[in-house]
Design a protein around this motif. Structure first.
Motif, mmCIF file in Angstrom:
data_model
loop_
_atom_site.group_PDB
_atom_site.id
_atom_site.type_symbol
_atom_site.label_atom_id
_atom_site.label_comp_id
_atom_site.label_asym_id
_atom_site.label_seq_id
_atom_site.Cartn_x
_atom_site.Cartn_y
_atom_site.Cartn_z
ATOM 1 N N ASP A 10 24.665 105.405 18.959
ATOM 2 C CA ASP A 10 24.942 104.309 18.115
ATOM 3 C C ASP A 10 24.023 103.280 18.318
ATOM 4 N N TYR A 11 24.121 102.677 19.632
ATOM 5 C CA TYR A 11 23.339 101.676 20.187
ATOM 6 C C TYR A 11 21.809 101.944 19.918
ATOM 7 N N GLY A 25 16.359 101.227 17.009
ATOM 8 C CA GLY A 25 15.406 101.784 16.248
ATOM 9 C C GLY A 25 15.350 101.037 14.928
ATOM 10 N N LEU A 26 16.454 100.813 14.366
ATOM 11 C CA LEU A 26 16.416 100.052 13.058
ATOM 12 C C LEU A 26 16.169 98.752 13.275
ATOM 13 N N LEU A 32 26.353 90.352 16.795
ATOM 14 C CA LEU A 32 25.207 89.247 16.365
ATOM 15 C C LEU A 32 24.104 89.373 17.381
ATOM 16 N N ALA A 33 24.177 89.994 18.704
ATOM 17 C CA ALA A 33 23.196 90.102 19.498
ATOM 18 C C ALA A 33 22.312 91.099 19.108
ATOM 19 N N PRO A 34 20.947 90.895 19.267
ATOM 20 C CA PRO A 34 19.762 91.874 18.772
ATOM 21 C C PRO A 34 20.051 93.311 19.731
ATOM 22 N N PRO A 35 19.941 94.293 18.960
ATOM 23 C CA PRO A 35 20.201 95.749 19.828
ATOM 24 C C PRO A 35 18.831 96.149 20.367
ATOM 25 N N ALA A 69 18.503 90.564 13.251
ATOM 26 C CA ALA A 69 20.330 90.551 13.154
ATOM 27 C C ALA A 69 20.726 92.016 12.701
ATOM 28 N N ALA A 70 19.963 92.801 13.242
ATOM 29 C CA ALA A 70 20.118 94.099 12.735
ATOM 30 C C ALA A 70 21.639 94.728 12.787
ATOM 31 N N GLY A 71 22.223 94.398 13.856
ATOM 32 C CA GLY A 71 23.690 94.782 14.285
ATOM 33 C C GLY A 71 24.609 94.196 13.170
ATOM 34 N N ALA A 72 24.413 92.828 13.088
ATOM 35 C CA ALA A 72 25.201 91.785 12.178
ATOM 36 C C ALA A 72 24.958 92.245 10.845
#
Length: 394
Positions: A39-40, A45-46, A199-202, A308-311
């Motif tokens: 998932d991470y 990648g996104l 919120l943190a960039p993955p 902000a991909a995760g958020a």
């Protein structure tokens, strides 16, 4: 360059970024997980893809002064979703991403390929564009059928504003969409807590592993579908809107940015198709020479969304996908009507254009390659047969 900036292009750029990201990020995540990403790693990648395509679109648009919209390879992600985990796991898939990027660069540097793309007949290019976007143009009405409470306000606001000032119709629809999501969609319990945690960039670096099986099962198919389903239609759509792009250098630059995103899990970036029509159409600006700002703003939007991909992934997932598609569909109605008229204007090419349109609009996929490519091939063959048969006699 700043003298070409406009509020209208800014609105369209924001819409491009939102639609380009939100409409298919789920496919990208699914595709990366399909070849072994955690998932991470998939979120990383996104993020890498979004930032790469944003930077790539900005650079190409500033360099060429053309509205060059860049996207991730959605057909490639769909292909990966069913490819299976290669021997060597996700690192082997990342190795395949590097190989695919190198092949895209080589295709861009191979001049005969660029000349072949530039020679696509205008009626067929218009027919392909109409076929690509027609299903998205259905989305506003499907959204009303899905939930009139959510879909109807977007459609009504667009229609009313368009009747008085067409220029502001799409921005008004976008603002209405935001209002509908804020006030009309019920958030699940704990949604905000989950959102703040993302919120943190993955960021996850993956050391590539190069294997023959990943080359055959991922790299080559990914290269073919990216070129045939995205890069070639992307050039054709620019030509439809009376621009004269140089395909080779553009392909090579997208390959370089694909290479940069690969070590962080990104599979490929390429010229866009649907958002290209948004950036290059009249709704971006009445003056074609100033529309490139829509692509620049869209690129900036992609970078911000990537960081902000995760958020963003967590928030956008709360909205029904059909609502996102409905706003894009309203923005493309003008492009559809214009391309359809141009495609079927000449009697001599009408049957070939119809064949291209129908195959493209059918949504078929053969050998993992979308109908847009096969529609162009069928149309070109039809034109060739017509020339061999000579002029028709009554």
């Amino acid at each position: 360059m700043l003298k070409d900036f406009s509020v209208q292009s800014t609105f369209m750029g924001v819409l491009i970024a939102f639609v380009g990201f939100a409409s298919s990020f789920a496919v990208v995540l699914q595709g990366l997980k399909g070849v072994g990403a955690t998932d991470y790693e998939a979120a990383s990648g996104l993020m890498a893809l979004s930032i790469s395509m944003g930077l790539c679109g900005i650079i190409l648009s500033v360099w060429t002064k053309l509205p060059v919209s860049v996207a991730w390879s959605t057909p490639g992600a769909a292909l990966m979703a069913t490819a299976g985990i290669p021997l060597g796991g996700f690192p082997a898939a990342v190795g395949a991403f590097f190989v695919c990027a190198a092949l895209i660069v080589l295709a861009g540097l191979f001049r005969p390929f660029g000349r072949a793309v530039a020679a696509i007949p205008a009626p067929l290019a218009n027919a392909m564009l109409a076929g690509v976007i027609i299903n998205l143009c259905f989305a506003p009405f499907k959204a009303v059928a899905f939930d009139a409470r959510l879909g109807l306000p977007i459609l009504v606001v667009w229609a009313v504003v368009a009747a008085f000032k067409r220029l502001y119709a799409v921005p008004a629809a976008l603002l209405t969409f935001v209002a509908v999501i804020v006030f009309g969609v019920e958030l699940p319990e704990g949604a905000m807590a989950s959102w703040t945690q993302s919120l943190a960039p993955p960021i996850e670096f993956v050391m590539p592993v190069f294997t023959l099986s990943a080359l055959v099962s991922i790299a080559l198919p990914l290269f073919i579908v990216t070129m045939a389903s995205q890069n070639i239609p992307g050039i054709a759509i620019l030509k439809v809107n009376h621009y004269e792009p140089k395909p080779g250098p553009m392909f090579a630059v997208t390959g370089l940015f694909s290479f940069l995103s690969a070590p962080f899990g990104g599979h490929a970036v390429n010229l866009a198709a649907i958002t290209a029509a948004m950036a290059a159409g009249e709704d971006a600006h009445p003056d074609p020479a100033r529309r490139y700002w829509a692509a620049i703003i869209g690129g900036i939007g992609y970078i911000l969304l990537g960081l902000a991909a995760g958020a963003v992934t967590s928030f956008v997932a709360l909205a029904p996908p059909i609502l996102i598609q409905s706003v894009a569909g309203l923005a493309l109605i003008g492009a559809f009507s214009g391309s359809a008229v141009a495609a079927f204007k000449d009697v001599e090419t009408r049957e070939a254009a119809a064949l291209t349109f129908l195959i493209t609009a059918s949504g078929i996929s053969i050998l993992g390659i979308s109908g847009a490519f096969w529609g162009l091939i069928a149309g070109v063959l039809m034109l060739g047969l017509a020339k061999m048969a000579g002029p028709k006699t009554s």
